[in-house]
Write a protein that holds these residues in place. Structure first.
Motif, PDB file in Angstrom:
ATOM      1  N   LYS A 282       6.341   4.492   4.544  1.00  0.00           N
ATOM      2  CA  LYS A 282       7.062   4.186   5.777  1.00  0.00           C
ATOM      3  C   LYS A 282       8.393   3.500   5.483  1.00  0.00           C
TER       4      LYS A 282
ATOM      5  N   LYS B 216       1.089  -4.472   8.640  1.00  0.00           N
ATOM      6  CA  LYS B 216       0.021  -5.469   8.713  1.00  0.00           C
ATOM      7  C   LYS B 216      -0.040  -6.191   7.370  1.00  0.00           C
TER       8      LYS B 216
ATOM      9  N   ARG C 269       0.795   1.114  18.954  1.00  0.00           N
ATOM     10  CA  ARG C 269       1.457  -0.059  18.383  1.00  0.00           C
ATOM     11  C   ARG C 269       1.553   0.069  16.864  1.00  0.00           C
ATOM     12  N   PRO C 270       2.422   0.968  16.380  1.00  0.00           N
ATOM     13  CA  PRO C 270       2.571   1.077  14.931  1.00  0.00           C
ATOM     14  C   PRO C 270       3.216  -0.202  14.382  1.00  0.00           C
ATOM     15  N   THR C 271       2.708  -0.693  13.256  1.00  0.00           N
ATOM     16  CA  THR C 271       3.224  -1.949  12.718  1.00  0.00           C
ATOM     17  C   THR C 271       2.840  -2.122  11.259  1.00  0.00           C
TER      18      THR C 271
ATOM     19  N   ASP D 249       0.438  -3.502   4.516  1.00  0.00           N
ATOM     20  CA  ASP D 249      -0.027  -2.162   4.835  1.00  0.00           C
ATOM     21  C   ASP D 249       0.706  -1.676   6.078  1.00  0.00           C
ATOM     22  N   TRP D 250       0.657  -0.374   6.323  1.00  0.00           N
ATOM     23  CA  TRP D 250       1.235   0.231   7.519  1.00  0.00           C
ATOM     24  C   TRP D 250       0.102   0.773   8.375  1.00  0.00           C
ATOM     25  N   GLU D 251       0.070   0.365   9.641  1.00  0.00           N
ATOM     26  CA  GLU D 251      -0.907   0.886  10.591  1.00  0.00           C
ATOM     27  C   GLU D 251      -0.172   1.811  11.543  1.00  0.00           C
ATOM     28  N   ALA D 252      -0.501   3.087  11.477  1.00  0.00           N
ATOM     29  CA  ALA D 252       0.173   4.102  12.282  1.00  0.00           C
ATOM     30  C   ALA D 252      -0.509   4.286  13.629  1.00  0.00           C
ATOM     31  N   ASP D 253      -0.892   3.200  14.268  1.00  0.00           N
ATOM     32  CA  ASP D 253      -1.509   3.254  15.589  1.00  0.00           C
ATOM     33  C   ASP D 253      -0.512   3.898  16.559  1.00  0.00           C
TER      34      ASP D 253
ATOM     35  N   GLN E  89       0.760   3.693   2.065  1.00  0.00           N
ATOM     36  CA  GLN E  89       1.191   3.982   3.435  1.00  0.00           C
ATOM     37  C   GLN E  89       2.417   3.143   3.810  1.00  0.00           C
TER      38      GLN E  89
ATOM     39  N   THR F 126       0.837  -1.195   0.000  1.00  0.00           N
ATOM     40  CA  THR F 126       0.000   0.000   0.000  1.00  0.00           C
ATOM     41  C   THR F 126       0.875   1.249   0.000  1.00  0.00           C
TER      42      THR F 126
END
Length: 99
Positions: A10, A81, A77-79, A70-74, A6, A4
């Motif tokens: 990253k 996915k 807990r960024p990680t 994908d990148w989850e910018a939580d 995102q 993705t």
């Protein structure tokens, strides 16, 4: 394999113009296969380019098929996915998959 926008952003940010990210599939995990990310300063001879700075090997790219990274910018807990390829299912923890 689909990366993705995102996730690509990253990876490009982290690599900062220096090297590549390898994505491979190894045996293991709860379900049978797990995805491994490995930074590399050079490209291996058997590299199959996914994007300009992300590569995989032939066996792994065949197993990854239409998987999505994908990148989850939580903020807690960024990680990265992964959505497993069609025909595969993921374990409960989401870090491995099986066909």
């Amino acid at each position: 394999m689909t990366i993705t926008d995102q996730a690509q952003k990253k990876i490009t940010e982290v690599l900062d113009g220096d090297g590549y990210l390898g994505i491979s599939v190894e045996g293991g995990g709860c379900s049978g296969y797990k995805i491994k990310l490995s930074p590399s300063g050079t490209l291996p001879e058997d590299a199959t380019m996914i994007t300009e700075n992300i590569f995989s090997d032939g066996d792994s790219i065949n197993l990854l098929g239409d998987a999505v990274m994908d990148w989850e910018a939580d903020p807690f807990r960024p990680t990265f996915k992964f959505v497993p390829p069609t025909g595969a299912h993921s374990c409960g923890c989401g870090s491995s998959f099986a066909f």
